[in-house]
Every structure is written in structure tokens, then in C-alpha cells.
Design an enzyme around this catalytic site. Structure first.
Site, PDB file in Angstrom:
ATOM      1  CD  GLU A 203      -2.480   1.270   2.733  1.00  0.00           C
ATOM      2  OE1 GLU A 203      -3.424   2.060   2.873  1.00  0.00           O
ATOM      3  OE2 GLU A 203      -2.072   0.525   3.652  1.00  0.00           O
TER       4      GLU A 203
ATOM      5  CE  LYS B  13      -8.522   2.002   3.172  1.00  0.00           C
ATOM      6  NZ  LYS B  13      -7.448   2.211   4.171  1.00  0.00           N
TER       7      LYS B  13
ATOM      8  CB  CYS C 121      -5.244  -0.610   4.369  1.00  0.00           C
ATOM      9  SG  CYS C 121      -4.709  -0.438   6.087  1.00  0.00           S
TER      10      CYS C 121
END
EC number: 2.3.1.269
Length: 528
Positions: A285, A349, A402
Site C-alpha cells: 500500500e 479505496k 489495507c
């Protein structure tokens, strides 16, 4: 056992409060990295007897009994979450001069909020409390429901749901393929609380027999599912790159070029002669410490590190221009880049970390000096939706960045057609604490729930290729630096259906509530 139960039921004041907190804290031993699931037998037996003490007292009014049940559940939850989440404070110490003031909020404040759910579970169970097996069923149903509620209320944070304590190894994870996390959580509470029936003997034989059947079924189904043959399909080889870069260094502008070059070196490490060449290389990430689309030289360097036909998947920051005089929007994203330096696919995200990637109610809280942990004006923007990343060779990846991997219900959205899940993360914020181990276990459970392999690349670990039954094919341990090549099979379709998992959870909940209601009505009729 009856004498011990009676003594616990009679506890009051600080002794009752201390035992409730301690019981919750002991339960956290079931979580990674310890994984001692038997601790939850103690925790929930103590909780049942403490609730018996406030439910069976004829001197207490109905409302006072409900308040007492809530506080016992809250104290139990507070102990559980402090013991299980204390490591969150480590993220604030990366820039201690700026964020150390918030340490009590992370270590004590968040557990205090999460404990409200367990308080409500005990309060609701108290409404259906009765003698014998019914109270165990009521408690199990309410814990299952509140764990589900915890997954979406106030952005959601289902971290360390009770079900994880019942699934420390792949043999004990497979029930999640049928029941999902919340169904396993409900039945786990039933099993873990069943020994409390020995304290009063009423319903003990039936309750312990049912708990034994559930536990044996849990293990038996796990053994059966792990014995099934691997799915047929095309083989894909991935290279997981784990640079193990300290979080403070990642945030230092002077280290950006060195960090990027380190990833390029690891990408170009020669493949052993006895292994197939990687088709896909995965970086963690926010690996690239600059806006990649504004740096064509970086794209050329990536192309130079890749062999013909290879694809790099990397976490990065994406910017989106909003027009003259308006600040751009930034997204925590994943890019897929081919060996020509072309961006093939991208994903943003969707589920951002509050106070980490954005500040809720920013206009108000910024006036109080509350800012993001990340150094980015305005924080990250939320992605519009989650869609598959389609790559050459038929690889269709479902992107999770994540902690998006901790939300079971988000697997329902857009998963159709995927043949693997890609999860990039950076757990360096949490150092050498239980946090990365807990995060990794949750990724394994998403693999079991969906029946899809998970390709997981983490900055400091744990990077791994996980199969659709939660087994680790290959990986790199926490705080290791290096690369790992692993091969997996692209399945034509997931082995499980996440929609069915959710339906089965509600079916289990309905059965438990029915047992609790029948028991409660039987108690009322006996009293009358």
C-alpha cells in the site's frame, strides 16, 4: 462448580466490576498472536454468572437490572478491547510530538466506545434471561447481532469479533464458509458460555451436549473442507515484494527516491531456476511516494524493472484535478502497470480509516486542532465504488486496500466474476505488536468466506498468498525484507457464496432467539 458460580453471582461493587473487566481481558488471549481459544470458555462462563447475579436478585427493579446488565457487558467489553487493541497507540507514536496527546483516546477511548456494543448485547439478553439453556441462547444471539452491527455503525469497526477467537487455525476456520464471521461469532458464544450451565445444573446436560455437537461439527467440517481437492484452472505465479521500510522513513521526503529504488531492486531479483517466472509482481500500500502519473520517468523505470508480459500491481496515491483554483482530490489507490509502463487498471479505496485517512466533521474538528495522521491536505477522498481489476491472462482481481479486508459484508459488492482478491497494506504503523497478526488473520477469514485466494503484500509483513480455505501457501514473516514467489490456481468461480453466509447467520440467530423466547415464556408460566 455450583459453589464457584454462587460466589460469583453474589459479587457486588468493585469486585464485580473487576471480575467483568478481567474476564474480558482474558478472552483477548484467544486472539492472534496467542490464539488460545480456550480462554473464551472462562470469559463467557464468568460473564453468564455475573449476569445471573443481577438477573436473579429479587430486590432489583426491572430497570435497575437492565442497567446492571449493560454495565457488566460494557466492563467485559472494555477489558476485552483494551487487551486486544492496545497496540493502536503505536501508530500515534510514529509522530509522537504531534499525536501523543491522542494516546488515551486510542488505547482507552476506542475500547470504551466499542464496549457499548457488548453492553447492549448483555442488556438485550437480559430481556430474555431465564434459567437454564435459554439464557445461553439469548446471550449468543445478541452477541452475534451486535458484532454485525459493529461492522457498519459509525463507519464500522468489526476488528476482533468474538468469532475470530474460535478460528485460530485453518481447521477451525472453515465454518465461516457456511455461516460467515457473525454466524460463527453467535455459535461460538453459545459454545464458550455453555460451561456456565454447570453452575446451576438446570439444562446442563442438554446445553453441554449441544455445545459438544457444535464444536465437533466445527472441527469435522473443517477437516472435510480441507480434504477437498484443489480447483482446476490456469496457474498464475505472483511475486510478493516486502521492503520492510520503517514508517518514519516512509514519511521522510528525503528518503523517497531511495524507497522507490529499493522496490525496483526487489522486483528485479532473479527468479530461481526451479521456479516459474512471476506473472504478477505486487508492491504494498502507498508504496510509491509521489504522484505516479505526474512522473513519467518513474513509469519508465518500472517498465525497465519488469520483464516482457509481467504486470506490476502497486499501492499509490492518485490525484484528481478539480479545476483552476480548486485543490485536487487525493485517493489511496492501486495501479496495475504493464511492462511498457502503461497503467492497465486502477482502483480507489472506498472504506477510509477515520482520523487516519480523513477527519469526520472536518470543519468542526479542525478548529479543535484535530487533523489526519497522514500528511495530505484535506486527507484522502473516498472512492466512488469498488470494481474488478481485469488483467491479461484472465486474471480478475477484487481490490481491497489495507483494512478494507476486515469488513465481511463488503465482499458482497462487486465480487461476482473475481478469481482472486488483491490486498495491499502497510502495517508498519503498528510495529512489532499483535496488530499485524490480527489483521492477517482477518484476511485469511475473508479468503475462507469467499472461497477465493488472497494475494497480500504488506510493507513490513505479513505478506502471503492465501488459498480459498485460509491456508498460507507461501509468505514472508513480520519485519522481514525480501521477495516471495508463489503459484496459485485461478478458479472458475468462488467455492462459497457470501450471500448465503449472511442468510445462514440470520437463520442461526432466529433459532437462538426462538430457544431464548421459549425458555423465557416457560419461566414466566412457571412463575405465574
Amino acid at each position: 462448580m455450583e459453589r464457584l458460580a454462587a460466589r460469583i453471582m453474589l459479587l457486588a461493587g468493585w469486585r464485580r466490576a473487576l471480575l467483568a473487566i478481567a474476564s474480558g481481558a482474558v478472552g483477548a488471549l484467544a486472539l492472534p498472536p496467542v490464539g488460545f481459544f480456550a480462554a473464551l470458555f472462562f470469559s463467557f462462563s464468568m460473564l453468564v454468572w455475573l449476569l445471573d447475579g443481577v438477573s436473579g436478585n429479587p430486590d432489583r427493579s426491572w430497570s435497575r437490572g437492565l442497567r446492571s446488565a449493560f454495565w457488566i457487558g460494557w466492563l467485559f467489553g472494555f477489558g476485552y478491547f483494551v487487551a486486544g487493541l492496545w497496540w493502536l497507540g503505536n501508530a500515534l507514536m510514529v509522530e509522537a510530538d504531534e499525536f501523543a496527546w491522542a494516546l488515551p483516546l486510542a488505547v482507552l477511548g476506542l475500547p470504551a466506545v466499542l464496549a457499548v456494543f457488548y453492553g447492549l448485547a448483555c442488556l438485550a439478553a437480559r430481556l430474555l434471561w431465564s434459567e437454564g439453556l435459554g439464557r445461553i441462547a439469548a446471550l449468543a444471539a445478541m452477541f452475534g447481532i451486535t458484532e454485525w452491527l459493529r461492522s457498519f455503525i459509525a463507519t464500522g469497526f468489526p476488528w476482533n469479533a468474538i468469532g475470530y477467537g474460535a478460528m485460530p487455525i485453518p481447521l477451525m476456520m472453515q465454518s465461516a464458509a457456511v455461516l460467515g464471521l457473525f454466524g460463527v461469532s453467535a455459535l461460538a458464544v453459545f459454545v464458550f458460555a455453555a460451561p456456565a450451565l454447570l453452575g446451576t445444573r438446570r439444562g446442563a446436560k442438554l446445553g453441554l451436549a449441544l455445545a459438544g455437537i457444535l464444536f465437533c461439527g466445527h472441527l469435522g467440517y473443517g477437516a472435510y473442507r480441507l480434504s477437498l481437492p484443489e480447483p482446476d484452472g490456469r496457474k498464475v505465479t505472483v511475486r510478493l515484494v516486502q521492503p520492510n521500510i520503517d514508517q518514519a522513513a516512509k514519511m521522510d521526503d528525503t528518503d523517497r527516491v531511495a524507497i522507490f529504488e529499493k522496490h525496483l531492486r526487489l522486483t528485479a531479483v532473479p527468479t530461481p531456476a526451479d521456479q516459474p517466472r512471476p506473472d504478477v509482481i505486487v508492491w504494498p500500500e502507498t508504496t510509491i511516494p509521489f504522484i505516479l502519473t505526474e512522473n513519467p520517468d518513474a513509469l519508465r523505470q518500472i517498465a525497465g524493472a519488469l520483464q516482457e508480459g509481467q504486470v506490476l500491481i502497486t499501492g499509490t496515491v492518485r490525484s484528481e484535478d478539480q479545476g483552476a483554483g480548486i485543490a485536487p482530490r487525493y485517493y489511496n489507490s492501486i495501479y496495475a502497470i504493464d511492462s511498457q509502463g502503461q497503467i492497465l487498471a486502477a482502483a480507489d479505496k472506498v472504506h477510509l480509516v477515520p482520523f487516519g485517512e480523513y477527519v469526520p466533521w472536518q470543519d468542526i474538528l479542525s478548529k479543535l486542532g484535530i487533523t489526519n495522521i497522514i500528511d495530505l491536505p484535506g486527507g484522502f477522498s473516498q472512492g466512488a465504488s469498488r470494481s474488478l481489476m481485469t488483467l491479461p491472462g484472465g486474471l480478475k482481481l477484487y481490490p481491497l486496500i489495507c483494512y478494507e479486508v476486515i469488513f465481511p459484508d463488503e465482499m458482497v459488492k462487486g465480487l461476482s466474476g473475481a478469481n482472486a482478491i488483491i490486498n495491499v497494506t502497510n502495517d508498519a504503523w503498528f510495529g512489532d505488536t499483535p496488530g499485524p497478526f490480527q489483521h492477517f488473520q482477518q484476511a485469511r477469514l475473508r479468503a475462507v468466506e469467499t472461497g477465493l485466494p488472497i494475494i497480500r503484500a504488506a510493507n513490513n509483513g505479513i505478506s502471503a498468498l492465501i488459498d480459498g480455505r485460509g491456508r498460507v501457501f507461501s509468505g514472508l514473516r513480520l519485519n522481514a525484507e525480501g521477495v516471495e514467489n508463489a503459484t496459485f490456481t485461478l478458479s472458475a468461480a468462488p467455492e462459497t457464496n457470501v450471500n448465503h453466509n449472511k442468510c445462514n447467520f440470520w437463520a442461526v440467530t432466529a433459532l437462538l432467539l426462538s430457544a431464548a423466547v421459549i425458555s423465557r415464556l416457560g419461566l414466566i408460566s412457571r412463575v405465574n
